[in-house]
Design a protein around this motif. Structure first.
Motif, PDB file in Angstrom:
ATOM      1  N   VAL A   1       1.002  -1.204   0.093  1.00  0.00           N
ATOM      2  CA  VAL A   1      -0.083  -0.110  -0.003  1.00  0.00           C
ATOM      3  C   VAL A   1       0.917   1.337  -0.148  1.00  0.00           C
ATOM      4  CG1 VAL A   1      -1.690   1.343   1.289  1.00  0.00           C
ATOM      5  CG2 VAL A   1      -1.938  -1.161   1.189  1.00  0.00           C
ATOM      6  N   ILE A   2       0.602   2.232  -1.035  1.00  0.00           N
ATOM      7  CA  ILE A   2       1.956   2.909  -1.357  1.00  0.00           C
ATOM      8  C   ILE A   2       1.350   4.283  -1.371  1.00  0.00           C
ATOM      9  CG2 ILE A   2       3.491   4.119  -3.171  1.00  0.00           C
ATOM     10  CD1 ILE A   2       4.012   1.230  -3.787  1.00  0.00           C
ATOM     11  N   LEU A   3       1.752   5.507  -0.692  1.00  0.00           N
ATOM     12  CA  LEU A   3       1.123   6.651  -0.780  1.00  0.00           C
ATOM     13  C   LEU A   3       2.225   7.567  -1.739  1.00  0.00           C
ATOM     14  CD1 LEU A   3       0.918   7.565   3.131  1.00  0.00           C
ATOM     15  CD2 LEU A   3      -0.901   6.809   1.286  1.00  0.00           C
ATOM     16  N   LYS A   4       1.498   8.392  -2.548  1.00  0.00           N
ATOM     17  CA  LYS A   4       2.467   9.112  -3.689  1.00  0.00           C
ATOM     18  C   LYS A   4       1.948  10.514  -3.774  1.00  0.00           C
ATOM     19  CE  LYS A   4       3.034   8.964  -8.501  1.00  0.00           C
ATOM     20  NZ  LYS A   4       2.716   8.186  -9.820  1.00  0.00           N
ATOM     21  N   GLY A   5       2.764  11.466  -3.662  1.00  0.00           N
ATOM     22  CA  GLY A   5       2.561  12.861  -3.615  1.00  0.00           C
ATOM     23  C   GLY A   5       2.067  13.165  -5.096  1.00  0.00           C
TER      24      GLY A   5
ATOM     25  N   ILE B   1      -2.087   5.355  -3.529  1.00  0.00           N
ATOM     26  CA  ILE B   1      -2.910   6.214  -3.079  1.00  0.00           C
ATOM     27  C   ILE B   1      -2.423   7.615  -3.312  1.00  0.00           C
ATOM     28  CG2 ILE B   1      -4.353   7.200  -1.201  1.00  0.00           C
ATOM     29  CD1 ILE B   1      -3.974   4.421   0.199  1.00  0.00           C
ATOM     30  N   ASP B   2      -3.008   8.326  -4.180  1.00  0.00           N
ATOM     31  CA  ASP B   2      -2.506   9.516  -4.343  1.00  0.00           C
ATOM     32  C   ASP B   2      -2.972  10.650  -3.423  1.00  0.00           C
ATOM     33  OD1 ASP B   2      -1.230   9.775  -6.916  1.00  0.00           O
ATOM     34  OD2 ASP B   2      -3.159   9.224  -7.982  1.00  0.00           O
ATOM     35  N   VAL B   3      -2.145  11.333  -2.673  1.00  0.00           N
ATOM     36  CA  VAL B   3      -2.179  12.284  -1.698  1.00  0.00           C
ATOM     37  C   VAL B   3      -1.620  13.768  -2.078  1.00  0.00           C
ATOM     38  CG1 VAL B   3      -2.360  10.671   0.077  1.00  0.00           C
ATOM     39  CG2 VAL B   3      -0.218  11.666  -0.479  1.00  0.00           C
ATOM     40  N   PRO B   4      -2.212  14.897  -1.448  1.00  0.00           N
ATOM     41  CA  PRO B   4      -1.967  16.212  -1.656  1.00  0.00           C
ATOM     42  C   PRO B   4      -0.513  16.391  -1.056  1.00  0.00           C
ATOM     43  CG  PRO B   4      -3.470  16.411  -0.216  1.00  0.00           C
ATOM     44  CD  PRO B   4      -3.502  14.950  -0.644  1.00  0.00           C
ATOM     45  N   LEU B   5       0.465  17.356  -1.371  1.00  0.00           N
ATOM     46  CA  LEU B   5       1.701  17.515  -0.839  1.00  0.00           C
ATOM     47  C   LEU B   5       1.641  18.154   0.513  1.00  0.00           C
ATOM     48  CD1 LEU B   5       3.515  19.090  -3.859  1.00  0.00           C
ATOM     49  CD2 LEU B   5       2.969  16.816  -3.428  1.00  0.00           C
ATOM     50  N   GLY B   6       2.145  17.669   1.629  1.00  0.00           N
ATOM     51  CA  GLY B   6       1.873  18.036   2.897  1.00  0.00           C
ATOM     52  C   GLY B   6       1.070  17.323   3.622  1.00  0.00           C
ATOM     53  N   THR B   7       1.046  16.021   3.082  1.00  0.00           N
ATOM     54  CA  THR B   7       0.317  14.894   3.964  1.00  0.00           C
ATOM     55  C   THR B   7       1.375  14.291   4.896  1.00  0.00           C
ATOM     56  OG1 THR B   7      -1.220  14.735   2.140  1.00  0.00           O
ATOM     57  CG2 THR B   7      -0.887  12.737   4.002  1.00  0.00           C
TER      58      THR B   7
ATOM     59  N   THR C   1       6.266  15.359   0.889  1.00  0.00           N
ATOM     60  CA  THR C   1       6.226  16.980   0.493  1.00  0.00           C
ATOM     61  C   THR C   1       6.614  17.399  -0.912  1.00  0.00           C
ATOM     62  OG1 THR C   1       8.473  16.885   1.192  1.00  0.00           O
ATOM     63  CG2 THR C   1       7.065  17.503   2.924  1.00  0.00           C
ATOM     64  N   LYS C   2       6.749  16.267  -1.883  1.00  0.00           N
ATOM     65  CA  LYS C   2       7.282  16.807  -3.166  1.00  0.00           C
ATOM     66  C   LYS C   2       6.257  15.813  -4.147  1.00  0.00           C
ATOM     67  CE  LYS C   2      11.939  16.938  -1.854  1.00  0.00           C
ATOM     68  NZ  LYS C   2      13.516  16.623  -2.103  1.00  0.00           N
ATOM     69  N   ASP C   3       6.253  16.217  -4.950  1.00  0.00           N
ATOM     70  CA  ASP C   3       5.301  15.536  -6.329  1.00  0.00           C
ATOM     71  C   ASP C   3       6.183  14.533  -6.693  1.00  0.00           C
ATOM     72  OD1 ASP C   3       3.052  15.635  -8.038  1.00  0.00           O
ATOM     73  OD2 ASP C   3       4.339  16.236  -9.498  1.00  0.00           O
ATOM     74  N   GLU C   4       5.042  13.201  -6.852  1.00  0.00           N
ATOM     75  CA  GLU C   4       5.567  11.918  -7.463  1.00  0.00           C
ATOM     76  C   GLU C   4       6.454  11.519  -6.294  1.00  0.00           C
ATOM     77  OE1 GLU C   4       4.973  10.559 -10.297  1.00  0.00           O
ATOM     78  OE2 GLU C   4       3.851  12.445 -10.764  1.00  0.00           O
ATOM     79  N   GLU C   5       6.843  12.184  -5.056  1.00  0.00           N
ATOM     80  CA  GLU C   5       7.332  11.228  -3.725  1.00  0.00           C
ATOM     81  C   GLU C   5       6.547  10.062  -3.477  1.00  0.00           C
ATOM     82  OE1 GLU C   5       9.016  12.284   0.504  1.00  0.00           O
ATOM     83  OE2 GLU C   5       8.340  13.765  -0.394  1.00  0.00           O
ATOM     84  N   ILE C   6       7.445   9.129  -3.220  1.00  0.00           N
ATOM     85  CA  ILE C   6       6.551   7.748  -2.929  1.00  0.00           C
ATOM     86  C   ILE C   6       6.986   7.219  -1.558  1.00  0.00           C
ATOM     87  CG2 ILE C   6       6.521   5.158  -3.502  1.00  0.00           C
ATOM     88  CD1 ILE C   6       6.592   5.839  -6.580  1.00  0.00           C
ATOM     89  N   CYS C   7       6.027   6.760  -0.572  1.00  0.00           N
ATOM     90  CA  CYS C   7       6.316   6.273   0.239  1.00  0.00           C
ATOM     91  C   CYS C   7       5.343   4.936   0.633  1.00  0.00           C
ATOM     92  CB  CYS C   7       5.772   7.167   1.597  1.00  0.00           C
ATOM     93  SG  CYS C   7       5.530   6.499   3.309  1.00  0.00           S
ATOM     94  N   ILE C   8       5.926   3.672   1.187  1.00  0.00           N
ATOM     95  CA  ILE C   8       5.178   2.511   1.403  1.00  0.00           C
ATOM     96  C   ILE C   8       4.728   2.585   2.918  1.00  0.00           C
ATOM     97  CG2 ILE C   8       5.496   0.232   1.617  1.00  0.00           C
ATOM     98  CD1 ILE C   8       7.933   0.079  -0.360  1.00  0.00           C
ATOM     99  N   ALA C   9       3.408   2.734   2.863  1.00  0.00           N
ATOM    100  CA  ALA C   9       2.714   2.945   4.124  1.00  0.00           C
ATOM    101  C   ALA C   9       2.608   1.477   4.819  1.00  0.00           C
ATOM    102  CB  ALA C   9       1.393   3.274   3.947  1.00  0.00           C
ATOM    103  N   VAL C  10       2.396   0.337   3.970  1.00  0.00           N
ATOM    104  CA  VAL C  10       2.100  -0.953   4.609  1.00  0.00           C
ATOM    105  C   VAL C  10       2.935  -1.863   3.397  1.00  0.00           C
ATOM    106  CG1 VAL C  10       0.750  -2.724   5.280  1.00  0.00           C
ATOM    107  CG2 VAL C  10      -0.015  -0.423   5.411  1.00  0.00           C
TER     108      VAL C  10
END
Length: 330
Positions: free
Chosen positions: A48-52, A91-97, A112-121
């Motif tokens: 499950v990935i979060l993406k700016g 999951i697309d999220v706005p910058l600053g999430t 905080t950056k566009d296209e930045e990716i974070c693996i939440a789970v």
């Protein structure tokens, strides 16, 4: 940005995919009745990935999507074939999430950056096939590794508005009026407190086609750091602003006193906010003359200040110049 469409806090249940099991397979063909192990590995479970995404300004698209499930990985098979990985959920999220674990409070990541990716789970790893376990003393292992199980996690997503300049002041200090004058933003404006209930962003045009972003933060009251007046919801938006522009109306009984109260609320909420650059704008200055301004200047805080009137436009260009200089200081 309509207030009904602005969502800055959601809680979602996320479940990653399980890893596929490895294969316990022995090679067989018309020339090999007793071939060696050739079981392939299982595929990885989906993340499950979060993406700016800079085109998003709110978390409203997640308000009614409270459960997110990634796919399981497929099992390995003979002939050293690895199973397919489970499909990730992005999951697309706005910058600053900011993403936090709802159960432990641990911060997972900040986007905080566009296209930045974070693996939440993270998805479970695939199991190893029996080919990986062969050895000189065990040439025909008849076992394989199962895949790792799914991971479930309750994730809180909080949006902290990103802006160059954040307007800080008590309700009805003229913050929304200023934003409407210096930008194309159309915040709700009325002659009563707490007109603004969500942050409003505006792009302020400056000289030579330059610009910067200004955020109208909902009004703060004394005790906001304790949650009074939805203070905690409002204060977190100030954390991501480069410069804080304090606004106090000229008809205030004690301009310096109001500034101290606002500064104390920021300090109690997060002491690091005091490290940000600060300016002061005395709004509604069309009500006072130059003699009164000179008298008031004797008791103003020791920070750069300017008298402004959003109605007459007095001091607005001077304010823009001050903000631009501060934003571009080394």
């Amino acid at each position: 940005m309509a207030s009904t469409n602005f969502v800055d806090y959601v809680k979602i249940f996320c479940r990653s995919g399980a890893g596929g099991p490895g294969s316990m397979h022995l090679h067989r063909d018309k020339r090999s009745a007793k071939g060696g192990p050739d079981g392939g590995n299982g595929g990885r479970g989906g993340h499950v990935i979060l993406k700016g995404n800079r085109n998003y300004w709110t978390l409203i698209h997640l308000k009614y999507q409270r459960h997110v499930y990634a796919e399981d990985g497929e099992s390995g098979s003979g002939n050293l074939c690895t199973g397919a990985d489970g499909q990730d959920v992005i999951i697309d999220v706005p910058l600053g999430t900011v993403a936090r674990d709802a159960d432990t409070g641990e911060t997972i990541c900040e986007i905080t950056k566009d296209e930045e990716i974070c693996i939440a789970v993270r998805g479970g790893r695939g199991g190893l096939g029996n080919w990986n376990f062969r050895s000189a003393t065990n040439q025909t292992p008849r076992y394989a590794q199962p895949g790792e199980p799914r991971v479930e996690r309750n994730v809180i997503l909080e949006l902290k508005v990103l802006a160059d300049v954040g307007l800080v002041g008590f309700p009805n200090a003229g913050k929304s009026t200023l934003l409407s004058v210096v930008s194309a933003a159309k915040p709700e404006i009325a002659n009563y407190p707490f007109t603004t209930l969500v942050p409003n962003l505006g792009i302020v045009n400056y000289r030579d086609n330059r610009s910067f972003v200004m955020a109208d933060i909902p009004g703060i009251i004394e005790g906001a750091h304790l949650g009074k007046g939805l203070g905690l919801r409002f204060l977190r938006h100030i954390e991501r602003n480069s410069v804080l522009l304090f606004m106090v109306p000229s008809d205030s009984k004690d301009i310096h006193g109001e500034y101290k109260i606002l500064l104390n609320e920021l300090k109690q909420y997060n002491p690091e906010l005091l490290d940000k650059k600060r300016l002061l704008a005395i709004s509604k200055s069309d009500f006072i003359d130059k003699e009164l301004m000179a008298e008031m200047e004797k008791d103003l805080p020791d920070i750069p200040y300017v008298f402004i009137s959003s109605v007459t436009g007095s001091g607005i260009m001077e304010l823009k110049d001050m903000l631009w200089r501060v934003l571009n200081e080394e």
